[in-house]
Design a protein around this motif. Structure first.
Motif, short mmCIF file in Angstrom:
data_model
loop_
_atom_site.label_atom_id
_atom_site.label_comp_id
_atom_site.label_asym_id
_atom_site.label_seq_id
_atom_site.Cartn_x
_atom_site.Cartn_y
_atom_site.Cartn_z
N SER A 43 0.95 4.60 7.82
CA SER A 43 1.37 5.00 9.17
C SER A 43 2.72 5.68 9.08
CB SER A 43 1.44 3.78 10.10
OG SER A 43 2.46 2.91 9.69
N LEU A 44 3.11 6.30 10.19
CA LEU A 44 4.35 7.07 10.20
C LEU A 44 4.99 6.98 11.58
CD1 LEU A 44 6.29 9.45 9.34
CD2 LEU A 44 4.46 10.99 10.00
N THR A 45 6.31 6.84 11.60
CA THR A 45 7.07 6.93 12.84
C THR A 45 8.08 8.05 12.66
OG1 THR A 45 6.82 4.56 13.20
CG2 THR A 45 8.51 5.67 14.50
N ILE A 46 8.13 8.97 13.64
CA ILE A 46 9.05 10.11 13.56
C ILE A 46 10.12 9.91 14.63
CG2 ILE A 46 9.29 12.61 13.68
CD1 ILE A 46 6.26 12.76 13.02
N TYR A 47 11.36 9.88 14.18
CA TYR A 47 12.51 9.75 15.07
C TYR A 47 13.20 11.11 15.17
CZ TYR A 47 11.79 4.83 13.99
OH TYR A 47 11.24 3.59 13.82
N ILE A 92 13.57 12.08 11.39
CA ILE A 92 13.49 11.03 10.36
C ILE A 92 12.05 10.57 10.29
CG2 ILE A 92 14.34 8.77 9.64
CD1 ILE A 92 16.78 9.49 11.60
N PHE A 93 11.42 10.83 9.15
CA PHE A 93 10.03 10.46 8.91
C PHE A 93 10.03 9.12 8.18
CE2 PHE A 93 10.09 14.99 9.38
CZ PHE A 93 8.89 15.32 10.00
N THR A 94 9.62 8.05 8.87
CA THR A 94 9.59 6.72 8.27
C THR A 94 8.13 6.32 8.07
OG1 THR A 94 11.66 6.14 9.36
CG2 THR A 94 10.33 4.32 8.53
N PHE A 95 7.74 6.28 6.80
CA PHE A 95 6.36 5.93 6.43
C PHE A 95 6.28 4.45 6.12
CE2 PHE A 95 6.91 10.39 5.41
CZ PHE A 95 5.75 10.95 5.89
N ALA A 96 5.15 3.84 6.42
CA ALA A 96 4.89 2.44 6.07
C ALA A 96 3.58 2.38 5.30
CB ALA A 96 4.82 1.59 7.33
N ASP A 97 3.53 1.51 4.29
CA ASP A 97 2.27 1.34 3.55
C ASP A 97 1.57 0.07 4.05
OD1 ASP A 97 3.63 -0.76 2.39
OD2 ASP A 97 3.67 0.08 0.37
N ALA A 98 0.47 -0.29 3.42
CA ALA A 98 -0.33 -1.44 3.85
C ALA A 98 0.44 -2.75 3.77
CB ALA A 98 -1.60 -1.52 3.01
N SER A 99 1.38 -2.85 2.83
CA SER A 99 2.14 -4.09 2.68
C SER A 99 3.32 -4.19 3.66
CB SER A 99 2.67 -4.21 1.25
OG SER A 99 3.68 -3.25 1.03
N GLY A 100 3.61 -3.10 4.36
CA GLY A 100 4.73 -3.09 5.30
C GLY A 100 5.99 -2.49 4.72
N SER A 101 5.95 -2.10 3.43
CA SER A 101 7.10 -1.43 2.83
C SER A 101 7.31 -0.08 3.52
CB SER A 101 6.89 -1.20 1.34
OG SER A 101 6.78 -2.43 0.68
N LYS A 102 8.57 0.33 3.63
CA LYS A 102 8.87 1.58 4.32
C LYS A 102 9.65 2.52 3.42
CE LYS A 102 8.74 -0.35 8.92
NZ LYS A 102 9.39 -0.53 10.20
N MET A 103 9.47 3.81 3.70
CA MET A 103 10.18 4.86 2.99
C MET A 103 10.51 5.94 4.02
SD MET A 103 9.06 6.82 -0.47
CE MET A 103 9.37 5.37 -1.46
N SER A 104 11.79 6.37 4.07
CA SER A 104 12.22 7.34 5.07
C SER A 104 12.75 8.62 4.43
CB SER A 104 13.33 6.76 5.95
OG SER A 104 12.83 5.72 6.75
#
Length: 194
Positions: A43-47, A92-104
């Motif tokens: 998933s992705l959240t864009i700020y 700011i593109f904040t991606f999340a993987d299946a485990s909940g880890s995030k990378m921005s």
């Protein structure tokens, strides 16, 4: 002199071989971010931020679309370090993987990437914006909010036209006094006369 020529040729050959082997300067965005190559975006959240303004975040829950945008980031290459400037909108593109880890990842509207406190001129950011459905040339959410606020204020406040001023001249209440007569006398003070 032949020995110098041989040494120069050997050094140049070594530099070329290292470049072709991938040991040259790493300028791909993912080469600079630890673990980015193995990250699986779900998933992705864009700020969207500009100065102190922050728009409502946009969330992409479709894993396929999030992975497509993440894939577009793989093609981004970094150039020279440029001046950090708050006048540009940051995404700011904040991606999340299946485990909940995030990378921005932070991209600016002018095509630069902010990484580790530095701002880099970059190539390929337009592909990322396109994949995310963002048009950085379009008005920012802040300017849209200001424009709609001004428009709503203009619609809610009625136009006030000033009333014409009325001046009233008072009528005389007393009889005018006759003009007084004065007699003038010459004066000579020595230094000056009147």
């Amino acid at each position: 002199m032949t020995r110098t020529k041989r040494m120069t040729a050997a050094v140049l050959t070594l530099v070329l071989l290292l470049n072709f082997a991938g040991c040259g300067a790493k300028n791909a965005l993912f080469d600079q971010v630890s673990g980015a190559g193995k990250f699986a975006a779900e998933s992705l959240t864009i700020y969207e931020e500009k100065g102190s303004f922050a728009a409502e975040p946009k969330t992409v829950r479709d894993a396929k679309q999030a992975e497509e945008i993440f894939g577009a980031l793989k093609a981004v290459t970094l150039g020279e370090v440029v001046k950090t400037d708050d006048k540009y909108t940051r995404y700011i593109f904040t991606f999340a993987d299946a485990s909940g880890s995030k990378m921005s990842f932070t991209l600016r509207e002018d095509g630069c990437v902010v990484l580790g406190g530095k701002t880099y001129d970059a190539l390929g950011t337009d592909t990322v914006f396109e994949a995310a459905g963002i048009d950085p040339d379009e008005e920012t959410a802040e300017s849209k909010t200001e424009a709609s606020s001004e428009a709503s204020n203009a619609q809610t406040e009625p136009e006030v036209t000033p009333e014409p001023e009325v001046t009233v001249t008072p009528e005389p209440t007393a009889e005018p006094t006759p003009e007084a007569t004065y007699t003038l006398v010459d004066y000579d003070g020595g230094v000056f006369t009147m």
